[in-house]
Design an enzyme around this catalytic site. Sequence first.
Site, PDB file in Angstrom:
ATOM      1  CG  HIS A   1      41.684  42.403  25.939  1.00  0.00           C
ATOM      2  ND1 HIS A   1      41.665  42.014  26.191  1.00  0.00           N
ATOM      3  CD2 HIS A   1      42.631  44.333  25.634  1.00  0.00           C
ATOM      4  CE1 HIS A   1      43.565  41.986  27.005  1.00  0.00           C
ATOM      5  NE2 HIS A   1      43.679  42.894  26.425  1.00  0.00           N
TER       6      HIS A   1
ATOM      7  CE1 TYR B   1      35.828  36.196  29.900  1.00  0.00           C
ATOM      8  CE2 TYR B   1      36.398  37.287  31.546  1.00  0.00           C
ATOM      9  CZ  TYR B   1      37.392  36.826  30.195  1.00  0.00           C
ATOM     10  OH  TYR B   1      38.349  36.427  30.340  1.00  0.00           O
TER      11      TYR B   1
END
Length: 474
Positions: A71, A134
């Site tokens: 992605h 993240y």
Amino acid sequence: MGIEFSKPLTATQTPIPGVILYELPVHGDNRGWFKENWQREKMLALGLPDFVPVQNNISFNEKAGTTRGIHAEPWDKFISVATGKIFGAWVDLRQGPSFGAVFTTVMDPSQAIFIPRGVGNAFQTLEDNTAYTYLVNDHWSADAQGQYTFLNLADEQTAINWPIPLGQAELSEKDKNHPRLAQVTPMAGRKTLVLGADGQLGRALRTLYAGDASVEFAARDGFDLSNPDSYTGRNWRNYATIINAAAYTGVDTAETPAGRTQAWAINATAVADLAKVATAHGITLVHISSDYVFDGTTNLHTEDEALSPLGVYGQSKAAGDLAAATVPRHYIIRTSWVIGDGNNFVATMASLANRGIKPAVVNDQTGRLSFTTDIAAAIKHLIDTGAAHGTYNLSNDGEPQTWADIAADVYELTGHHRADVTGTSTADYFKDKNAAPRPHHSTLDLAKIKATGYTPAPAAQRLREYLAFMSPIT
């Protein structure tokens, strides 16, 4: 193999431009371990962009072999492993020469990686109970998913060598059905928005960036600086740079009640609103300043001179400078005596000469002309080279002149007599007129912008070219 403790903090550029792998110091003993997962000051020193994260996400994966991706998202990410181990794979899905470039590595909690907008992200867990974490510099929303770019995990062209074959791994149905590289539409780069696109500088920027689909131009009907909706009705995550070429330039009318309000609305309040947008979205703001922010008592103005405006116009421009300077990524371009496609001093003098009029022109204000072609080129130079952010003086080069000197040059270059121009003082010229005070010295020191590798053309050269374009020189 366990985590390697006490490594020095290091950064390594990968084959994908902008993707940087970090080795993180991890400190451990019999109780466990500790690490500084993201330390802004130290990592900026190693070249990490100041990407201003606003959200922290964690993907927990119960079983080894869990595979997610590929992605590419419309924001930057700083990725690390909280616990466990992953095989990470990244593919450049951005528009450009590095499209399709691949980088893979195994990561445990002692590594981290920075992934710029548009680079496809994927990972496969190599241990049970792996947590993948993240930081991102924009807030996730459902509508943002429509801006993702996807690539199939099994793409033959990129040929990622997954440690656990995909037939034995845990994948989502969506990930199984993403397109191959040949069918992927690359993610376009972030755009540049030029405001004030119909003004003198705006027209020069239109010419300079003609044919560049990444640059958008907005005149007042496309972006009304005084309308609050202008700042909220746009997807700012798609922009890298705003060039604010819009300004209220009525130096004398700014001294009137109505003009004062308009000058402050456009030159100060609107710049503050743009500064908020730029800061919130990590956008570079390019703002055009003026010699009128100084009182003109200094013969040569440097970038660090204290602001000392005389009139309302200069005060509103000074306030705009202060607002623009709050943006972490900003270029304030300070100009003087701007000449471009539109109404300006040179065009007026050429018209007077051609009509046989012998004007009296101010001879106690000194400075240099700034041609919009050179202002536009300097802006592009600073952006393209990644020059240090801050304030830069920008006029054309050469010996300073008075307005009367320049008018005489115009008369001579258009085939008329220099003696047709007579000099007069500022006080006499504006006697009995409602006029704003003017700085007597407007010459800008150009050493700083020259140090970046950009040297403006001499004003005399540009004046000849400008008049030749307007009409033949005889």
